[in-house]
Design a protein around this motif. Sequence first.
Motif, short mmCIF file in Angstrom:
data_model
loop_
_atom_site.label_atom_id
_atom_site.label_comp_id
_atom_site.label_asym_id
_atom_site.label_seq_id
_atom_site.Cartn_x
_atom_site.Cartn_y
_atom_site.Cartn_z
N LEU A 33 5.87 11.83 -9.25
CA LEU A 33 5.17 12.65 -8.63
C LEU A 33 5.53 14.13 -8.51
O LEU A 33 6.49 14.39 -8.00
CB LEU A 33 4.45 12.25 -7.36
N TYR A 50 8.90 13.77 -6.58
CA TYR A 50 9.26 12.52 -6.19
C TYR A 50 9.59 11.43 -7.31
O TYR A 50 8.96 11.49 -8.35
CB TYR A 50 8.13 11.98 -5.52
N SER A 52 11.40 8.32 -6.97
CA SER A 52 11.65 7.04 -6.46
C SER A 52 13.03 7.02 -5.64
O SER A 52 13.42 5.76 -5.10
CB SER A 52 11.61 5.88 -7.25
N THR A 55 11.37 8.85 -0.12
CA THR A 55 9.91 8.93 -0.03
C THR A 55 9.49 10.19 0.74
O THR A 55 8.68 10.50 0.28
CB THR A 55 9.67 7.68 1.22
N PHE A 67 5.93 10.64 -0.04
CA PHE A 67 5.31 9.33 -0.87
C PHE A 67 5.04 8.21 -0.07
O PHE A 67 6.00 7.69 0.58
CB PHE A 67 6.46 9.04 -2.15
N LYS A 69 3.20 4.86 -0.68
CA LYS A 69 2.75 3.75 -1.58
C LYS A 69 1.66 2.91 -1.38
O LYS A 69 0.77 2.73 -1.97
CB LYS A 69 4.09 2.81 -2.15
N THR A 72 -1.31 5.17 -1.53
CA THR A 72 -1.38 5.85 -2.71
C THR A 72 -1.46 7.39 -2.60
O THR A 72 -2.19 8.35 -3.23
CB THR A 72 -2.22 5.69 -3.84
N PHE A 74 0.54 11.34 -1.51
CA PHE A 74 1.62 12.27 -1.90
C PHE A 74 1.32 13.65 -1.24
O PHE A 74 1.15 14.80 -1.93
CB PHE A 74 2.02 12.28 -3.17
N CYS A 91 -1.19 19.23 -7.59
CA CYS A 91 -0.58 17.73 -7.63
C CYS A 91 -0.39 17.26 -8.81
O CYS A 91 -1.70 17.28 -9.41
CB CYS A 91 -0.97 16.81 -6.53
#
Lengths: 115, 116
Positions: A33, A50, A52, A55, A67, A69, A72, A74, A91
């Motif tokens: 992202l 981002y 991974s 976060t 982030f 999850k 969902t 950002f 985004c």
Amino acid sequence: AQSVTQLDSHVSVSEGTPVLLRCNYSSSYSPSLFWYVQHPNKGLQLLLKYTSAATLVKGINGFEAEFKKSETSFHLTKPSAHMSDAAEYFCVVSWGNNAGNMLTFGGGTRLMVKP
Amino acid sequence: DAGVTQSPTHLIKTRGQQVTLRCSPKSGHDTVSWYQQALGQGPQFIFQYYEEEERQRGNFPDRFSGHQFPNYSSELNVNALLLGDSALYLCASSHIIQGQGQETQYFGPGTRLLVL
């Protein structure tokens, strides 16, 4: 399929107050992202990404994004807005394979900063 | 170090004509992607070139074609222009690391095309 939704088309803040630009994504697997900024009559500049590793992602000009999850989301934040932050913010989710990635953009959020 | 450059900056064409837009990637980059940004909208992916081949394509008709040269620069061609092709065309470059995928895409300033 990947998609991105920016929840606000326009956000107006006063100079020196916090900024929150909201983004939700849909991805069938772990996404990359990004947030890009576009000033009038200019190209797109990368604010942060981002991938991974962590976060909470810190970007340029004091911006950061978290982030989440489970949500969902950002969302992009900045503690104190500056007049020069007035621009269009996108985004973006990246998807593809080892042959290359495509970027899917949200509809954009226009940030206005009042003196 | 020059970033991504695009030419021309502005272009005016009439319906039915053909147009060619050019892009030079950032130094060290080998992949070029093209995006169309209509007024008031986010950019939409057109296609991506790597090793002089089209690797990925978005939902655009065959009127949109491209080319990548051995020096990694790229052209976007649009045939039989329609009024709806009026937009800002953005080029982005990146580098592919074999087995690891593609690095971040960096954008040029764009070419603004007006079709009358």
